[in-house]
Design a protein around this motif. Structure first.
Motif, PDB file in Angstrom:
ATOM      1  N   CYS A  42     -35.563  52.064   5.240  1.00  0.00           N
ATOM      2  CA  CYS A  42     -34.366  52.011   6.079  1.00  0.00           C
ATOM      3  C   CYS A  42     -33.840  50.589   6.242  1.00  0.00           C
ATOM      4  CB  CYS A  42     -34.672  52.604   7.450  1.00  0.00           C
ATOM      5  SG  CYS A  42     -35.761  51.573   8.452  1.00  0.00           S
ATOM      6  N   GLY A  43     -34.722  49.618   6.027  1.00  0.00           N
ATOM      7  CA  GLY A  43     -34.285  48.225   6.136  1.00  0.00           C
ATOM      8  C   GLY A  43     -34.253  47.683   7.554  1.00  0.00           C
ATOM      9  N   ALA A  47     -33.606  43.797   8.615  1.00  0.00           N
ATOM     10  CA  ALA A  47     -32.453  43.469   9.467  1.00  0.00           C
ATOM     11  C   ALA A  47     -32.863  42.607  10.642  1.00  0.00           C
ATOM     12  CB  ALA A  47     -31.788  44.748   9.950  1.00  0.00           C
ATOM     13  N   ASN A  58     -37.206  39.189   2.119  1.00  0.00           N
ATOM     14  CA  ASN A  58     -36.822  40.571   2.408  1.00  0.00           C
ATOM     15  C   ASN A  58     -38.082  41.426   2.410  1.00  0.00           C
ATOM     16  OD1 ASN A  58     -36.009  43.269   2.277  1.00  0.00           O
ATOM     17  ND2 ASN A  58     -34.097  42.760   1.230  1.00  0.00           N
ATOM     18  N   ARG A  60     -38.718  44.492   3.367  1.00  0.00           N
ATOM     19  CA  ARG A  60     -38.627  45.845   2.811  1.00  0.00           C
ATOM     20  C   ARG A  60     -38.710  45.810   1.291  1.00  0.00           C
ATOM     21  NH1 ARG A  60     -35.371  48.062  -0.195  1.00  0.00           N
ATOM     22  NH2 ARG A  60     -33.759  46.522   0.196  1.00  0.00           N
ATOM     23  N   MET A  61     -37.975  44.858   0.704  1.00  0.00           N
ATOM     24  CA  MET A  61     -37.912  44.783  -0.754  1.00  0.00           C
ATOM     25  C   MET A  61     -39.282  44.426  -1.346  1.00  0.00           C
ATOM     26  SD  MET A  61     -35.273  44.487  -3.144  1.00  0.00           S
ATOM     27  CE  MET A  61     -33.979  43.306  -2.795  1.00  0.00           C
ATOM     28  N   VAL A  90     -39.247  47.759  15.424  1.00  0.00           N
ATOM     29  CA  VAL A  90     -38.115  48.617  15.048  1.00  0.00           C
ATOM     30  C   VAL A  90     -38.484  49.704  14.049  1.00  0.00           C
ATOM     31  CG1 VAL A  90     -36.458  46.751  15.447  1.00  0.00           C
ATOM     32  CG2 VAL A  90     -37.255  47.201  13.123  1.00  0.00           C
ATOM     33  N   PRO A  92     -39.047  52.828  12.295  1.00  0.00           N
ATOM     34  CA  PRO A  92     -39.003  54.212  12.774  1.00  0.00           C
ATOM     35  C   PRO A  92     -40.182  55.048  12.307  1.00  0.00           C
ATOM     36  CG  PRO A  92     -37.476  53.946  10.957  1.00  0.00           C
ATOM     37  CD  PRO A  92     -38.019  52.580  11.263  1.00  0.00           C
TER      38      PRO A  92
ATOM     39  N   ARG B 172     -35.946  61.179  13.619  1.00  0.00           N
ATOM     40  CA  ARG B 172     -36.649  60.468  12.557  1.00  0.00           C
ATOM     41  C   ARG B 172     -37.166  59.128  13.074  1.00  0.00           C
ATOM     42  NH1 ARG B 172     -33.138  60.035   7.370  1.00  0.00           N
ATOM     43  NH2 ARG B 172     -35.192  59.921   6.438  1.00  0.00           N
ATOM     44  N   ASP B 173     -37.681  59.142  14.276  1.00  0.00           N
ATOM     45  CA  ASP B 173     -38.034  57.884  14.922  1.00  0.00           C
ATOM     46  C   ASP B 173     -39.304  58.047  15.754  1.00  0.00           C
ATOM     47  OD1 ASP B 173     -38.122  55.447  16.142  1.00  0.00           O
ATOM     48  OD2 ASP B 173     -36.104  55.539  16.994  1.00  0.00           O
ATOM     49  N   MET B 210     -29.556  56.268   7.003  1.00  0.00           N
ATOM     50  CA  MET B 210     -30.803  56.073   6.236  1.00  0.00           C
ATOM     51  C   MET B 210     -30.815  57.027   5.051  1.00  0.00           C
ATOM     52  SD  MET B 210     -33.687  55.309   9.064  1.00  0.00           S
ATOM     53  CE  MET B 210     -33.962  56.882   9.831  1.00  0.00           C
ATOM     54  N   ARG B 236     -25.984  51.937   3.621  1.00  0.00           N
ATOM     55  CA  ARG B 236     -27.334  52.486   3.734  1.00  0.00           C
ATOM     56  C   ARG B 236     -28.267  51.481   4.375  1.00  0.00           C
ATOM     57  NH1 ARG B 236     -32.164  52.800   2.425  1.00  0.00           N
ATOM     58  NH2 ARG B 236     -33.237  54.781   2.611  1.00  0.00           N
ATOM     59  N   ARG B 238     -30.554  51.007   8.421  1.00  0.00           N
ATOM     60  CA  ARG B 238     -30.705  51.384   9.823  1.00  0.00           C
ATOM     61  C   ARG B 238     -30.327  50.203  10.703  1.00  0.00           C
ATOM     62  NH1 ARG B 238     -33.611  55.131  12.599  1.00  0.00           N
ATOM     63  NH2 ARG B 238     -34.448  54.499  14.601  1.00  0.00           N
ATOM     64  N   SER B 240     -30.675  47.739  13.442  1.00  0.00           N
ATOM     65  CA  SER B 240     -31.887  47.379  14.183  1.00  0.00           C
ATOM     66  C   SER B 240     -31.580  47.019  15.627  1.00  0.00           C
ATOM     67  CB  SER B 240     -32.619  46.228  13.494  1.00  0.00           C
ATOM     68  OG  SER B 240     -31.827  45.058  13.518  1.00  0.00           O
ATOM     69  N   GLU B 241     -30.397  46.472  15.892  1.00  0.00           N
ATOM     70  CA  GLU B 241     -30.086  46.130  17.273  1.00  0.00           C
ATOM     71  C   GLU B 241     -28.596  45.870  17.447  1.00  0.00           C
ATOM     72  OE1 GLU B 241     -32.594  43.193  15.775  1.00  0.00           O
ATOM     73  OE2 GLU B 241     -31.916  41.707  17.244  1.00  0.00           O
ATOM     74  N   LYS B 253     -26.769  44.541  13.684  1.00  0.00           N
ATOM     75  CA  LYS B 253     -27.504  44.007  12.542  1.00  0.00           C
ATOM     76  C   LYS B 253     -28.120  45.161  11.776  1.00  0.00           C
ATOM     77  CE  LYS B 253     -29.502  39.711  14.295  1.00  0.00           C
ATOM     78  NZ  LYS B 253     -30.870  39.191  14.523  1.00  0.00           N
ATOM     79  N   ALA B 254     -28.106  45.044  10.467  1.00  0.00           N
ATOM     80  CA  ALA B 254     -28.758  46.041   9.621  1.00  0.00           C
ATOM     81  C   ALA B 254     -29.115  45.345   8.316  1.00  0.00           C
ATOM     82  CB  ALA B 254     -27.826  47.217   9.340  1.00  0.00           C
ATOM     83  N   GLU B 255     -29.879  46.017   7.478  1.00  0.00           N
ATOM     84  CA  GLU B 255     -29.986  45.535   6.112  1.00  0.00           C
ATOM     85  C   GLU B 255     -29.108  46.435   5.259  1.00  0.00           C
ATOM     86  OE1 GLU B 255     -32.725  44.918   2.150  1.00  0.00           O
ATOM     87  OE2 GLU B 255     -33.547  46.107   3.761  1.00  0.00           O
ATOM     88  N   THR B 257     -29.348  47.998   2.426  1.00  0.00           N
ATOM     89  CA  THR B 257     -30.531  48.158   1.562  1.00  0.00           C
ATOM     90  C   THR B 257     -30.150  48.342   0.099  1.00  0.00           C
ATOM     91  OG1 THR B 257     -30.573  50.538   1.940  1.00  0.00           O
ATOM     92  CG2 THR B 257     -31.947  49.197   3.384  1.00  0.00           C
ATOM     93  N   VAL B 259     -27.941  46.622  -1.392  1.00  0.00           N
ATOM     94  CA  VAL B 259     -27.693  45.284  -1.912  1.00  0.00           C
ATOM     95  C   VAL B 259     -28.943  44.422  -1.733  1.00  0.00           C
ATOM     96  CG1 VAL B 259     -26.253  43.222  -1.634  1.00  0.00           C
ATOM     97  CG2 VAL B 259     -25.225  45.477  -1.412  1.00  0.00           C
ATOM     98  N   GLY B 260     -29.738  44.781  -0.740  1.00  0.00           N
ATOM     99  CA  GLY B 260     -30.970  44.048  -0.500  1.00  0.00           C
ATOM    100  C   GLY B 260     -30.782  42.791   0.327  1.00  0.00           C
ATOM    101  N   ARG B 261     -29.741  42.796   1.152  1.00  0.00           N
ATOM    102  CA  ARG B 261     -29.542  41.615   2.012  1.00  0.00           C
ATOM    103  C   ARG B 261     -29.238  42.026   3.442  1.00  0.00           C
ATOM    104  NH1 ARG B 261     -25.238  38.266  -1.188  1.00  0.00           N
ATOM    105  NH2 ARG B 261     -24.920  37.311   0.841  1.00  0.00           N
ATOM    106  N   PRO B 262     -29.764  41.247   4.403  1.00  0.00           N
ATOM    107  CA  PRO B 262     -29.428  41.545   5.792  1.00  0.00           C
ATOM    108  C   PRO B 262     -27.942  41.348   6.040  1.00  0.00           C
ATOM    109  CG  PRO B 262     -30.840  39.585   5.655  1.00  0.00           C
ATOM    110  CD  PRO B 262     -30.622  40.068   4.266  1.00  0.00           C
TER     111      PRO B 262
END
Ligand code: FAD
Ligand code: SF4
Ligand code: SF4
Ligand code: SF4
Lengths: 111, 351
Positions: A42-43, A47, A58, A60-61, A90, A92, B172-173, B210, B236, B238, B240-241, B253-255, B257, B259-262
């Motif tokens: 989920c990343g 994040a 990263n 997750r990666m 965080v 999940p 899912r948490d 997700m 895509r 989640r 985070s805050e 904020k999210a990643e 995913t 692209v693989g960058r925050p």
């Protein structure tokens, strides 16, 4: 007559080759921490990551690559982690993410 | 005795009652709130067809009225046995049931259909998303209410220029002990993103997911229309805050995913796609009837295939979201099915 060459090739250096990759070390990590296999990518960890905000780390990666048997550089990457534990707050899936960092550092130092 | 108690006057309960009446039985709907309809009362236009919830609700209410089904409003079923005593299998097998009603009353019947539905997840438990902390964080339930009240707007009454939806809030948490997928929140968030586009033609609209779970007929097509025609951006990752910015917006904020960058972004409005959690009645009913609960707290059907409306307790049947997250169509289908099972059960007893 040979096969027609359409000009497409798979670059050996880039493809993740699951016929060749040795999944043994990844399985060992999963054996010590079964929830390592439960990541849903989920990343959330990346994040929120303190280190990832400042560097190109990263989490997750890197751990996904480890599950695929791609260990090169994983140990070095994990050294960027400050073990602050925000990712664990965080996640999940309730993964002990700091524990994953420590296992990777313990098991994959040779790669 | 021909009386059958139907617990809950939502879509599943109304449908079960109408079908029971048509089969010659005497259903009584026991509903704790002030009107029939369940959650259907709170929705605006339904996925996937944008049918007004009102239309479906009016149809069901009319069917209940025409069938002259007895309805007890403002009455809560507190247990499936009187005084919370242990169930007696002998009494049940002789075709006798008595449930405990609020106010100390008892109601007897030949069989019971539990159609007590689900509860909406309380988004304030995910404190990191700022619900009830920041003014412009809403839930999908709030959006339905705003649509019913005539318009979506920020707390100061202005139109949002940028809206983000967060999928899987309270589903899912593990952190909130809700491991299951609530199934309807993806399509609800996609539907609402399209409604936002219609309301705010110039706004940026983002959905953070997700996985996109489009399991029903026409849902995947809706998703594609949201992307292509409604220009909704799907990311895509989640969230985070959420935190406030100096100019009163909300930064998330999210990643990314894929692209693989925050990533981070500021939005005017954050909408949390809240999940369906087990109804508060499930636990009470399982305890008093000696019935099983699923790990996620919903009532567990006897089996998930041919026995999906059976409880395993003689004379007690289930319908709708009391056993798992379901759509309205699925809940209605189970209402009819539960009625069939009651009829068959009472026929077998009479033999
Ligand atoms: C944000 C959101 C949007 C949705 N939008 C759609 C949509 O567009 N289309 C769709 O198909 N589905 C939608 N759904 C799902 C839909 O709401 C459910 O499928 C449906 O409400 C389930 O019906 P039900 O009768 O099983 O339960 P409910 O609707 O929950 O009804 C249960 C009833 O039982 C009563 N009750 C509970 N316990 C007791 C007790 N102990 N004694 C007496 N009465 C009791 C309650 O007061 C309630 O009236 C949505 C869900 C959410 C969360
Ligand atoms: S523990 Fe490491 S990976 Fe996790 S948030 Fe902190 S720095 Fe990032
Ligand atoms: S937060 Fe947990 S589930 Fe999500 S990507 Fe990170 S480790 Fe995987
Ligand atoms: S339906 Fe979608 S938003 Fe809802 S819990 Fe499942 S994956 Fe998450």
């Amino acid at each position: 007559m040979g096969a027609i060459n359409f000009g497409y090739t798979v670059s050996a250096a880039r493809a993740i080759d699951l016929d060749r990759n040795d999944l043994g070390p990844a399985r060992q990590i999963a054996a010590e921490m079964p929830e390592f296999a439960a990541c849903i990518a989920c990343g959330g960890c990346t994040a929120t990551c303190t280190a990832g905000a400042l560097t190109n780390f990263n989490f997750r990666m890197v751990q996904t690559l480890v599950r695929r048997g791609e260990y090169a550089g994983a140990w070095r990457e994990m050294n960027k982690c400050m073990l602050c534990g925000k990712c664990r707050l965080v996640c999940p899936r309730g993964i002990n993410t700091r524990g994953v960092v420590r296992l990777i550092k313990r098991k994959l130092g040779d790669y | 005795m021909k009386r059958v108690i139907v617990i809950g006057g939502g879509p599943a309960g109304m449908q079960a009652a109408v079908a029971l009446k048509a089969a010659g039985l005497e259903p009584v709907i026991v509903e704790r709130s002030d009107a029939l309809g369940g959650k259907l009362r709170d929705w605006h236009n339904l996925f996937p067809s944008a049918t007004p919830a009102r239309e479906v609700l009016d149809g069901l209410r009319k069917a209940v009225e025409m069938a002259r089904v007895e309805v007890l409003l403002h009455t809560e079923v507190e247990g499936l046995t009187p005084d919370g005593s242990k169930p007696s299998v002998e009494v049940a097998l002789a075709g006798g049931h008595a449930v405990q009603l609020s106010g100390g009353r008892k109601l007897e019947a030949a069989a019971v259909v539990v159609a007590s539905g689900f509860d909406v997840f309380d988004a304030s438990l995910k404190e990191e998303y700022g619900y009830r902390i920041y003014d412009n964080v809403f839930t999908t339930v709030d959006v339905e209410r705003m649509l019913n009240e005539g318009g979506v707007a920020l707390a100061d009454g202005s139109a949002p220029r940028r809206v983000a939806f967060v999928h899987c809030v309270g589903s899912r948490d593990e952190k909130v002990n809700q491991k299951h997928c609530s199934k309807v929140c993806c399509v609800t968030a996609v539907k609402q993103a399209m409604e936002m586009r219609a309301l705010f033609p110039e706004a940026d609209i983002y959905n953070f997911y997700m996985d996109i779970r489009m399991f029903g007929p026409g849902y995947e097509e809706l998703y594609q229309r949201a992307q292509q025609e409604s220009r909704v951006n799907f990311i895509r990752g989640r969230v985070s805050e959420a935190s406030p910015t100096i100019d009163g917006r909300i930064q998330i904020k999210a990643e990314d995913t894929l692209v693989g960058r925050p990533m981070k972004m500021s939005v005017d409005m954050l909408v949390l796609a809240v999940g369906m959690k087990a109804g508060s009645s499930c636990e009470k009913f399982a305890r008093t009837a000696d019935a099983a609960l699923s790990p996620n707290g919903f009532l567990a059907p006897a089996d998930l295939f041919s026995g999906c409306v059976a409880s395993g307790v003689p004379g007690v049947f289930y319908a709708g979201a009391a056993t798992a997250p379901k759509t309205i169509g699925e809940s209605l289908a189970e209402g009819s099915m539960a009625a069939c099972w009651v009829v068959e059960y009472l026929d077998t007893l009479a033999k």
